[in-house]
Design a protein around this motif. Structure first.
Motif, PDB file in Angstrom:
ATOM      1  N   THR A 143       0.853  -1.182   0.000  1.00 52.20           N
ATOM      2  CA  THR A 143       0.000   0.000   0.000  1.00 52.20           C
ATOM      3  C   THR A 143       0.890   1.233   0.000  1.00 52.20           C
ATOM      4  OG1 THR A 143      -0.107   0.235   2.409  1.00 52.20           O
ATOM      5  CG2 THR A 143      -1.709  -1.239   1.383  1.00 52.20           C
ATOM      6  N   ASP A 144       0.316   2.367  -0.358  1.00 53.43           N
ATOM      7  CA  ASP A 144       1.042   3.619  -0.199  1.00 53.43           C
ATOM      8  C   ASP A 144       0.601   4.258   1.110  1.00 53.43           C
ATOM      9  OD1 ASP A 144      -1.437   4.880  -0.785  1.00 53.43           O
ATOM     10  OD2 ASP A 144      -0.964   4.777  -2.924  1.00 53.43           O
ATOM     11  N   GLY A 145       1.144   5.437   1.420  1.00 55.80           N
ATOM     12  CA  GLY A 145       0.849   6.085   2.693  1.00 55.80           C
ATOM     13  C   GLY A 145      -0.621   6.322   2.897  1.00 55.80           C
ATOM     14  N   GLU A 146      -1.335   6.640   1.820  1.00 57.05           N
ATOM     15  CA  GLU A 146      -2.749   6.936   1.950  1.00 57.05           C
ATOM     16  C   GLU A 146      -3.526   5.695   2.337  1.00 57.05           C
ATOM     17  OE1 GLU A 146      -6.372   9.002  -0.612  1.00 57.05           O
ATOM     18  OE2 GLU A 146      -4.366   8.786  -1.472  1.00 57.05           O
ATOM     19  N   GLY A 201      11.587   9.591  -0.415  1.00 53.91           N
ATOM     20  CA  GLY A 201      10.598   9.575  -1.470  1.00 53.91           C
ATOM     21  C   GLY A 201       9.263   9.062  -0.964  1.00 53.91           C
ATOM     22  N   PRO A 202       8.350   8.690  -1.873  1.00 50.17           N
ATOM     23  CA  PRO A 202       7.024   8.221  -1.473  1.00 50.17           C
ATOM     24  C   PRO A 202       7.120   7.007  -0.554  1.00 50.17           C
ATOM     25  CG  PRO A 202       7.124   8.644  -3.832  1.00 50.17           C
ATOM     26  CD  PRO A 202       8.527   8.733  -3.317  1.00 50.17           C
ATOM     27  N   GLN A 203       6.186   6.938   0.397  1.00 57.95           N
ATOM     28  CA  GLN A 203       6.196   5.876   1.392  1.00 57.95           C
ATOM     29  C   GLN A 203       5.311   4.714   0.945  1.00 57.95           C
ATOM     30  OE1 GLN A 203       7.944   5.992   4.374  1.00 57.95           O
ATOM     31  NE2 GLN A 203       7.369   3.861   4.621  1.00 57.95           N
ATOM     32  N   PHE A 204       5.917   3.515   0.820  1.00 54.96           N
ATOM     33  CA  PHE A 204       5.164   2.297   0.549  1.00 54.96           C
ATOM     34  C   PHE A 204       5.361   1.346   1.710  1.00 54.96           C
ATOM     35  CE2 PHE A 204       6.223   3.995  -3.663  1.00 54.96           C
ATOM     36  CZ  PHE A 204       4.984   3.977  -4.286  1.00 54.96           C
TER      37      PHE A 204
END
Length: 384
Positions: free
Chosen positions: A119-122, A138-141
Motif C-alpha cells: 500500500t502507499d501512505g494513503e 521519497g514516497p512511502q510504501f
C-alpha cells in the motif's frame, strides 16, 4: 487498517488497470501503488533488518538499490518482526510475489501465517501526509497485513512462501510423532482448507528436510530426492523435474555446495559456495557456477582472485545475469546465451544493516521494470 483479502484484490485489479495514464515523465519515481503497478520497481532488492541504524526487529525494509552504485531508490516497509533478525539466511526471496504486491510472513506469538499487500501512505494511514514523502526517502510504501492463516489445535505454522496464486508453508505439531507437512492455500482464499503438498522427511537428529520450490513451482524436498553422482562422484546433484536444486562439488580437496536459503537457479545450473574448512580458518575465495549436461558437467570458478567467499547472490528473473556479494563487495556477472560467463565486473561496495550477519538479504534483481498484469492479481471467490 485491516481489509479482507478479496476486497483488496479488487482494489489491486482496478488500480492496476486504471493507472496506465499516470505520469508523463517515465523517469519520475512512482508516488502511489497505482503508479508502481504500472511502472514496476527496478534494481537489486534487499531486505534490511535494522534499516539506517534502526532496530533489526522492528525497522525492516525492502529497498531497491541501483545495481551499479548501490544507492537506494525505493523503500517498502515490512511489518515489524516479519523477518527473523537473528537468522543468517531466511528465504526472503520466496516471501515476495513476482509483481512485489504480496509479502507473506509468519509470527510466533500469536502463531500464524500472514498475507500482506503493498500500500502507499494513503492506504496505510487513511490519509497521505508530507512526512510520508520526505525528500530523501521519497514516497512511502509499506506492506500491510490483510489476511492470516491460523493454526489448528497444537499446530505450528512457519516458513511461508508465495508462488503465483498460492501460499505455501510448513505445518508441524510438536506433540505428533509424524513429520512436518508442507501445505498450500489459494492466495485469494488463504483461510480455506489447505492442500497437503508433501511430507518433510526427518534426517539427522530428527531434523526435518530442507525444501524449496523450483522456478516452475514444483515442490522439492531434499531428503526425499535420490542423489545422482556425476564424473565418478565429484559432483552429486538432486533434481526435481528438469531443475538441479541441490549440488555438492568436490574439487582440489575442497567441497562446494549450493547456498542455504537462496533462490533456486533453475534448469541445469547451480551456484556453489565453499564449505567452511575443518578446524576453522578462512574458506576459499569466490564461488563455482556448475552446468550439468546429462552425465557430464562444466564448472566455472567465479571471483577466484577477489577477497573472500561469496556469501549471497541475487538473480534476474530471466537468469541471464547475477549479482554476487562477498563480505566486502558486490560483483556483476553477465551470462551468454549458453549459460556461460560473458563478463564479470565490480558493482558496488557491500552494504550493511543491524542484523546478526551484518548485511541486508538478497531477494532478486529486476533489470527492467515489468508492469503488473491486472489479470494476475488474486480475485475474489466466485468471480472471474
Amino acid at each position: 487498517m485491516r481489509r479482507p483479502l478479496a476486497l483488496l484484490s479488487v482494489v489491486c485489479v482496478l488500480t492496476a488497470a486504471a493507472c496506465t495514464e499516470t505520469g508523463d515523465d517515465g523517469d519520475e519515481a512512482p508516488e502511489t501503488v497505482d503508479d508502481l503497478a504500472d511502472e514496476g520497481p527496478s534494481g537489486v532488492a534487499l531486505v534490511h533488518r535494522g534499516h539506517e541504524g534502526g532496530d533489526p526487529e522492528t525497522d525492516q525494509v525492502l529497498v531497491f538499490h541501483d545495481p551499479e552504485t548501490g544507492q537506494p531508490e525505493q523503500h517498502f516497509d515490512l511489518p515489524e518482526s516479519a523477518v527473523d533478525a537473528m537468522a543468517e539466511a531466511p528465504q526472503v526471496h520466496a516471501q515476495f510475489s513476482e509483481d512485489w504486491m504480496v509479502f507473506v510472513y509468519a509470527t510466533e506469538e500469536p502463531n500464524a501465517v500472514h498475507v500482506a499487500m503493498l500500500t502507499d501512505g494513503e492506504d496505510a494511514e487513511g490519509s497521505a501526509s508530507e512526512e510520508d514523502e520526505d525528500e530523501e526517502r521519497g514516497p512511502q510504501f509499506s506492506y500491510e497485513p490483510v489476511e492470516s492463516v491460523p493454526p489448528a489445535n497444537g499446530e505450528v505454522l512457519s516458513h511461508p512462501v508465495v508462488h503465483e496464486e498460492r501460499v505455501w508453508y510448513v505445518s508441524d505439531n510438536p506433540e505428533d510423532p509424524n513429520p512436518p507437512q508442507v501445505l498450500s492455500v489459494p492466495l485469494e482464499a488463504p483461510t480455506g482448507t489447505p492442500n497437503q503438498e508433501g511430507t518433510l522427511a526427518l534426517g539427522e537428529n530428527q531434523a526435518p528436510s530442507d525444501w524449496a520450490l523450483t522456478p516452475e513451482g514444483a515442490l522439492h524436498i531434499r531428503d526425499s530426492v535420490q542423489t545422482e553422482q556425476l564424473d565418478g562422484g565429484s559432483l552429486v546433484v538432486r533434481r526435481t523435474g528438469d531443475t538441479v536444486v541441490n549440488a555438492t562439488l568436490t574439487t582440489n580437496g575442497e567441497q562446494w555446495q549450493t547456498f542455504d536459503g537462496a533462490a533456486v537457479w533453475g534448469g541445469d545450473t547451480a551456484l556453489l559456495r565453499p564449505d567452511p574448512p575443518e578446524g576453522g580458518g578462512e574458506p576459499p575465495q569466490g564461488a563455482y557456477l556448475v552446468e550439468v549436461d546429462g552425465q557430464n558437467y562444466e564448472e566455472t570458478r567465479l571471483l577466484e582472485d577477489e577477497s573472500g567467499a561469496v556469501v549471497q547472490y541475487a538473480l534476474t528473473p530471466e537468469r541471464d545475469a547475477a549479482l554476487l556479494q562477498t563480505e566486502e563487495q558486490w560483483f556483476r556477472v553477465d551470462l551468454d546465451d549458453s549459460g556461460g560467463v560473458e563478463s564479470t565486473e565490480e558493482a558496488f561496495p557491500a552494504l550493511h544493516d543491524a542484523s546478526m550477519n551484518g548485511w541486508p538479504l538478497a531477494v532478486r534483481w529486476v533489470q527492467d521494470p515489468v508492469p503488473v498484469d491486472p489479470s494476475s492479481a488474486p480475485s475474489p471467490e466466485g468471480q472471474t
